[in-house]
Enzyme design. Structure first.
Site, PDB file in Angstrom:
ATOM      1  CG  ASP A 132      -2.038   1.065   1.084  1.00  0.00           C
ATOM      2  OD1 ASP A 132      -2.355   1.465  -0.039  1.00  0.00           O
ATOM      3  OD2 ASP A 132      -2.549   1.494   2.122  1.00  0.00           O
ATOM      4  CB  CYS A 189     -24.962  -4.969  -9.934  1.00  0.00           C
ATOM      5  SG  CYS A 189     -25.022  -4.412  -8.213  1.00  0.00           S
TER       6      CYS A 189
END
Length: 343
Positions: A132, A189
């Site tokens: 990260d 969706c």
């Protein structure tokens, strides 16, 4: 004898990783070009670190030319319940699920290093591990390695784990057999897009970080733009709404979440009244070992003041009034706004 890829899978599982896959070093280069457009349009807001290391972030070989393959790994932090339950508790702060337990940076990196040491012993090579904080395109690389696909909210989405995966990446000089990339299963969706409180998902697979509550509460250093303060509700660190709305989460059993990511009781639903009292020392003590610690007392109290203003609870007015005189001008600004809201 089992293939090296199979043995890496087994060792990763033994270390607690819920997902493991492989990709060539150039597998996500197209995503790097998309990132250039994201930066050029200013959608990264004040995250200057993205722009500063863009030349490294756009591709694996741009950071490390010797890399030949990528190992992508996922560690589950699936919550025991839908995190949106706190919508009905406006005097309590909503902290994103990933930040309620131990700091994932440390735990994921610890496990990545253990896997890397094992790999070097099994098949001599060079490796680099990332969690990260480095200029690495974790989500596109994980998608290329078959861990899942990037949903319309741009986060990695898995049929087995929903959106609840911390990602870790290992670059290696080994030539590993790539995994089959996962196909997308979002279909028509748009639940994640509809769930975003501020309209930060401006189109499928397109995010404007400047509108995102996660960006505003964590990365944004100044006053929260007034256009988004009411929409923040009682979210004081991050936002899980687009993640929680995804139907695929019904396959992500809470038992899959790593034990170290179990929520700390004091961070599940903290009282705003308690958080508004924090000074620097109290902030550091409460959030020791938590990723929340990195934003500092000022940003957290700023966020709590916005939540206090949205709560409608006049009992918080004395604490809000006191903070209008806070030496941090950003905190004082949020306190004045909250004071007017409570009036």
């Amino acid at each position: 004898m089992a293939s090296l890829e199979s043995r890496i899978h087994d060792e990763a599982a033994a270390l607690g990783f819920a997902a493991c896959g492989f990709a060539r070093a150039d597998a996500a280069d197209a995503a790097g070009e998309e990132l250039r457009g994201f930066i050029a349009e200013g959608r990264h807001g004040e995250m200057g670190w993205m722009e500063e290391r863009l030349h490294h972030r756009v591709g694996v070989k741009a950071l490390w030319p010797e890399a030949r393959s990528v190992i992508a790994l996922g560690l589950s932090y699936a919550p025991a319940r839908d995190p949106r339950w706190l919508e009905a508790e406006p005097t309590r702060g909503r902290i994103s699920v990933y930040a309620q337990g131990a700091d994932y940076h440390k735990l994921v990196k610890q496990k990545l290093k253990a896997l890397a040491r094992w790999l070097v012993a099994e098949a001599p090579c060079e490796v680099k591990v990332f969690v990260d904080t480095a200029p690495v395109m974790e989500k596109p690389l994980a998608a290329a390695a078959g861990l899942g696909w990037q949903g319309k909210h741009t986060n990695l989405l898995s049929r087995s784990h929903g959106n609840w995966l911390f990602l870790g990446i290992i670059y290696t000089t080994l030539e590993l057999e790539p995994s089959a990339p996962a196909s997308a299963h979002c279909g028509s969706c748009t639940a994640c897009i509809a769930a975003c409180p501020t309209g930060a998902i401006t189109a499928p697979h397109r995010i404007d970080a400047r509108k995102c509550i996660s960006y505003l509460t964590i990365e944004h250093p100044g006053p929260i733009p007034e256009a988004y303060r009411t929409a923040m509700g009682n979210r004081i660190y991050g936002c899980d709404d687009c993640l929680a709305a995804c139907p695929w989460n019904r396959f992500a059993g809470a038992e899959q979440g790593h034990e170290k990511f179990r929520p700390r009781p004091e961070l599940v639903a903290p009282q705003l009244a308690d958080l508004l009292q924090l000074d620097d020392a109290g902030f550091r003590e409460l959030f020791a070992g938590s990723p929340i610690k990195r934003i500092g007392r000022g940003r957290l109290v700023r966020n709590c003041l916005i939540a206090a203003g949205n709560s409608g609870d006049r009992a918080l007015a004395p604490q809000v009034e006191r903070l209008t005189r806070d030496p941090d001008p950003v905190v004082a600004d949020a306190a004045r706004w909250a004071r007017e809201r409570l009036r």
